[in-house]
Scaffold this motif. Structure first.
Motif, short mmCIF file in Angstrom:
data_model
loop_
_atom_site.label_atom_id
_atom_site.label_comp_id
_atom_site.label_asym_id
_atom_site.label_seq_id
_atom_site.Cartn_x
_atom_site.Cartn_y
_atom_site.Cartn_z
N ALA A 1 4.98 13.43 -22.34
CA ALA A 1 6.37 13.72 -21.98
C ALA A 1 7.29 12.51 -22.17
N GLN A 2 6.71 11.34 -22.47
CA GLN A 2 7.53 10.13 -22.59
C GLN A 2 8.39 10.13 -23.85
N SER A 3 8.00 10.95 -24.82
CA SER A 3 8.75 11.00 -26.08
C SER A 3 9.82 12.08 -26.09
N ALA A 4 10.10 12.68 -24.93
CA ALA A 4 11.10 13.73 -24.84
C ALA A 4 12.48 13.17 -25.18
N PRO A 5 13.39 13.98 -25.72
CA PRO A 5 14.74 13.52 -26.02
C PRO A 5 15.42 12.94 -24.78
N VAL A 6 16.32 11.99 -25.01
CA VAL A 6 16.97 11.30 -23.89
C VAL A 6 17.66 12.27 -22.95
N GLU B 1 2.30 -1.94 -8.98
CA GLU B 1 2.49 -3.34 -9.30
C GLU B 1 2.80 -4.11 -8.01
N PRO B 2 2.36 -5.33 -7.89
CA PRO B 2 2.68 -6.11 -6.69
C PRO B 2 4.17 -6.43 -6.64
N PRO B 3 4.67 -6.77 -5.46
CA PRO B 3 6.08 -7.16 -5.36
C PRO B 3 6.42 -8.29 -6.34
N PHE B 4 7.64 -8.32 -6.79
CA PHE B 4 8.19 -9.30 -7.72
C PHE B 4 7.75 -9.05 -9.17
N VAL B 5 6.97 -8.00 -9.40
CA VAL B 5 6.55 -7.64 -10.76
C VAL B 5 7.27 -6.36 -11.15
N LYS B 6 7.94 -6.39 -12.28
CA LYS B 6 8.74 -5.25 -12.72
C LYS B 6 7.86 -4.07 -13.09
N PRO B 7 8.17 -2.87 -12.58
CA PRO B 7 7.39 -1.68 -12.92
C PRO B 7 7.85 -1.10 -14.25
N PRO B 8 7.20 -0.06 -14.75
CA PRO B 8 7.64 0.57 -15.99
C PRO B 8 9.06 1.13 -15.87
N GLU B 9 9.70 1.34 -17.00
CA GLU B 9 11.04 1.92 -17.01
C GLU B 9 10.97 3.39 -16.61
N GLN B 10 12.14 3.99 -16.42
CA GLN B 10 12.21 5.37 -15.95
C GLN B 10 11.59 6.36 -16.93
N GLU B 11 11.46 5.97 -18.21
CA GLU B 11 10.80 6.85 -19.17
C GLU B 11 9.31 6.99 -18.86
N ALA C 1 0.83 -1.21 0.00
CA ALA C 1 0.00 0.00 0.00
C ALA C 1 0.87 1.25 0.00
N ILE C 2 1.94 1.25 0.80
CA ILE C 2 2.85 2.40 0.80
C ILE C 2 3.48 2.59 -0.57
N SER C 3 3.79 1.47 -1.23
CA SER C 3 4.44 1.56 -2.55
C SER C 3 3.52 2.16 -3.61
N CYS C 4 2.23 2.19 -3.34
CA CYS C 4 1.30 2.77 -4.31
C CYS C 4 1.56 4.26 -4.53
N GLY C 5 2.26 4.89 -3.59
CA GLY C 5 2.65 6.28 -3.79
C GLY C 5 3.51 6.49 -5.02
N THR C 6 4.14 5.41 -5.48
CA THR C 6 4.99 5.53 -6.67
C THR C 6 4.20 5.90 -7.92
N ARG C 7 2.88 5.62 -7.92
CA ARG C 7 2.07 5.92 -9.10
C ARG C 7 1.91 7.42 -9.33
N LEU C 8 2.17 8.22 -8.32
CA LEU C 8 2.12 9.67 -8.48
C LEU C 8 3.28 10.19 -9.34
N TYR C 9 4.21 9.30 -9.62
CA TYR C 9 5.39 9.70 -10.40
C TYR C 9 5.35 9.15 -11.82
N ASP C 10 4.18 8.67 -12.25
CA ASP C 10 4.02 8.25 -13.64
C ASP C 10 4.26 9.45 -14.56
N VAL C 11 5.04 9.25 -15.60
CA VAL C 11 5.33 10.32 -16.55
C VAL C 11 4.17 10.42 -17.55
#
Length: 406
Positions: free
Chosen positions: A251-256, A288-298, A237-247
């Motif tokens: 903005a995902q197509s911005a230059p590297v 995402e639940p534990p052991f499941v990879k989240p999206p990349e930093q982009e 539940a605490i980790s759900c705070g990470t969804r506030l940082y979805d890009v």
């Protein structure tokens, strides 16, 4: 329970703890050795943005340390008195700090005497302090020292101390620590202040010790099962705070060169991040639940609320503490109630420090004859050889009743 009965309980070796610790050591062998290879399954590798199987191993160690510390310290107080027990444990933990400084080798910090003089003491030790030295043994030593003032306290005091430590970690991460530990040279296992959240599995371990040692007869299972799942659910539940940082998609197509891996406000999101989620379905708030990879930093910036062993984040340690409690419960049911004892786990669990030191040495002897891109059969075959050699030495020491404990 009367004082004599408690003392008698303290003297007994708890099979489930040895087996749990032995399982953890075996798991460490697996992830530390196989993580070198390309063919290693992703779940067996350490990650910085979510919890994999590899990331569950170190919390198991801290859980076992808390359990054993509470148990052995109680035994020491019974025999030597409180003052002597405190002095002895502080000496031993400082000794473990010294062992850590020796084991975790550091590359030369300067090439010449003149360069070393120009660095000064702080610049010479800054990088090793942040990265090299603060690995498993150092975290065990520092975390144990940190919880020493409350190790004899009642459960409510220890829980309060754990909560305050966690809050301190969040506050320090807000001001500077999360960004600092994720900046080159990156920290390891939570960095120098990681002990604040490593306190969580350690204190949960002390509570598990109470559950086993202080119970009249066999302890009740249902409350421990409940709290193990409650902690795991709370961590997620605490980790759900990470969804506030979805890009945002735009903005995902911005230059590297314009993408920012670390969030500008990694602990408390900016107002725009809160408002961007308004009106979205519930699924948009669930991590995402534990052991499941989240999206990349982009797609999602790194932040404090993700499960990260490198940063020692709150969500990661709360979830892992619950998982450690659940795994230990399984060993309690199988060993203390079912009389199961696996010889391999006994050997590794009763001489864990020797096994830890040896596994690095044996790995360094075997790995030069492998390559990162080795075929699966060769990689796994070399792992079996590495595991067998390490076990063989530890087993020989066990047969000769030689144990190393700090």
């Amino acid at each position: 329970m009367t004082a004599p009965a408690t003392a008698e309980k303290f003297k007994k070796r708890i099979v489930s703890l040895d087996q749990f610790r032995g399982y953890t050591v075996a798991g460490m062998f697996l992830v530390n050795y196989m993580g070198f290879f390309v063919v290693c399954p992703v779940v067996l590798k350490h990650h910085n943005t979510y919890c994999s199987y590899a990331d569950t191993i170190m919390p198991h160690f801290l859980f076992a340390v808390g359990f054993a510390y509470r148990l052995t310290f109680g035994r020491r107080v019974q025999t030597d008195g409180a003052v002597s027990a405190y002095l002895r444990v502080v000496r031993r933990l400082l000794g473990l700090v010294l062992v850590s400084l020796i084991i975790y080798r550091v590359s030369p910090v300067a090439k010449t005497w003149e360069e070393l003089q120009s660095l000064g003491i702080w610049n010479a030790i800054a990088d090793p302090l942040k990265r090299n030295w603060f690995q498993t043994l150092m975290h065990i030593a520092v975390t144990s020292l940190w919880i020493t003032p409350v190790i004899r306290s009642r459960a409510s005091v220890r829980i309060g101390f754990m909560v305050l430590s966690a809050v301190a970690h969040v506050i320090l991460s807000y001001y500077f620590y999360f960004t600092w530990v994720n900046s080159p040279p990156n920290g390891i296992d939570g960095g120098p202040l990681g002990f604040l959240t490593w306190t969580i599995p350690a204190i949960i371990g002390t509570l598990a010790c109470d559950w086993v040692v202080e119970a009249e007869g066999l302890p009740r299972v249902k409350p421990i099962l409940f709290w193990s799942f409650a902690l795991m659910l709370l961590g997620w539940a605490i980790s759900c705070g990470t969804r506030l940082y979805d890009v945002p998609i735009a903005a995902q197509s911005a230059p590297v060169n314009q993408r920012q891996k670390l969030a500008s406000h990694p602990v408390i999101p900016a107002e725009a991040q809160w408002t961007a989620k308004v009106g979205e379905p519930l699924s948009a708030y669930l991590a995402e639940p534990p052991f499941v990879k989240p999206p990349e930093q982009e797609q999602r910036q790194w932040n404090y609320w993700m499960m990260s062993q490198r940063a020692g984040t709150l969500s990661y340690l709360v979830f892992s503490a619950g998982l450690s409690l659940f795994v230990y419960l399984l060993f309690h049911l199988a060993c203390d109630r079912g009389n199961l004892q696996i010889p391999l786990f006994r050997t590794l669990g009763t001489n864990a420090l020797v096994a830890y030191i040896l596994h690095d040495l044996v790995g360094e002897a075997v790995k030069p004859f492998t390559t990162r891109d080795a075929a699966a059969w060769y990689a796994w075959g070399s792992f079996v050889l590495f595991f067998w050699i390490t076990w063989l030495i530890v087993r020989h020491l066990e047969k000769n009743k030689i144990h190393l404990r700090l």
